[in-house]
Design an enzyme around this catalytic site. Structure first.
Site, mmCIF file in Angstrom:
data_model
loop_
_atom_site.group_PDB
_atom_site.id
_atom_site.type_symbol
_atom_site.label_atom_id
_atom_site.label_comp_id
_atom_site.label_asym_id
_atom_site.label_seq_id
_atom_site.Cartn_x
_atom_site.Cartn_y
_atom_site.Cartn_z
ATOM 1 N N GLU A 83 43.405 32.583 39.248
ATOM 2 C CA GLU A 83 44.549 32.874 40.117
ATOM 3 C C GLU A 83 43.916 33.302 41.432
ATOM 4 O O GLU A 83 43.364 34.385 41.554
ATOM 5 C CB GLU A 83 45.414 33.983 39.499
ATOM 6 C CG GLU A 83 46.670 34.285 40.305
ATOM 7 C CD GLU A 83 46.416 35.306 41.391
ATOM 8 O OE1 GLU A 83 46.307 34.877 42.562
ATOM 9 O OE2 GLU A 83 46.320 36.494 41.105
ATOM 10 N N CYS A 88 47.746 39.492 46.625
ATOM 11 C CA CYS A 88 47.818 38.036 46.478
ATOM 12 C C CYS A 88 49.172 37.461 46.886
ATOM 13 O O CYS A 88 49.252 36.335 47.353
ATOM 14 C CB CYS A 88 47.522 37.643 45.033
ATOM 15 S SG CYS A 88 45.882 38.104 44.485
#
Length: 204
Positions: free
Chosen positions: A37, A71
């Protein structure tokens, strides 16, 4: 780390981190399975049908919470139609950004804390250098000699395909793009090589 990841008894690596780190791991052992990720270049589309007060509040919270170093942080605002030409929207956004309290996380009043490390490379570029056609709506400032405490910045006039459109800078800097219609806005939102979150503000 390289010895561990290159070991034949390691079947798979799960990574949360930068795309460059995932590529580095893959270069050490190309056949290694990597589940990564790697965050993304995330955009919030704001349409003329949006509640503009709410849209600005959400945009500022997303872009500058955790000093932009999460993120899912919004790093692009794509303003559709009349929102993109609205001086009032820009003034309100600038006011919201400049009113954020920047400081130590030990101070309960702080809304934007320090970077995890001094700004270098991409992030230093994002905080200090404009691309072609861009202007500072709010210019970021280095606030102390650690090079970790920066006031948030907003750059206006980000062009399709430009460095700021397509690069994740992972820090307290937001870019503004404009689109004539929703279809174009979504195309701009999807034109990056990677993304983690996408948002839209509209009451329609």
């Amino acid at each position: 780390g390289k010895r561990l990841l290159s070991h034949p008894q390691v079947d798979r690596v799960i990574l949360t981190g930068a795309s460059e780190t995932a590529a580095l791991f893959a270069s050490w052992r190309p056949e290694l399975a990597i589940n990564a990720e790697t965050s993304g270049k995330n955009a919030l589309v704001i349409t003329p049908a949006a509640d503009r007060d709410l849209a600005i509040a959400d945009l500022v919270r997303s872009a500058f919470g955790h000093a932009g170093q999460k993120c899912s942080a919004a790093s692009l605002a794509i303003l559709v139609g009349s929102v993109g030409t609205s001086d009032r929207f820009r003034r309100q956004l600038a006011d919201a950004v400049t009113s954020l309290a920047v400081g130590s996380p030990l101070d309960a009043a702080t809304q934007v804390g320090p970077l995890v490390e001094p700004a270098t490379g991409k992030l230093a570029r994002g905080l200090t250098r404009l691309g072609e056609g861009e202007t500072w709506l709010v210019k970021p400032r280095q606030l102390d000699d650690t090079e970790r405490l920066w006031s948030p910045g907003v750059r206006d006039g980000v062009q399709p395909g430009s460095d700021f459109h397509r690069t994740e800078f992972f820090g307290p800097v937001l870019g503004i793009m404009t689109a004539p219609d929703l279809r174009t806005a979504i195309a701009l939102q999807n034109a990056t090589d990677y993304g983690l979150t996408a948002g839209i503000h509209s009451l329609d």
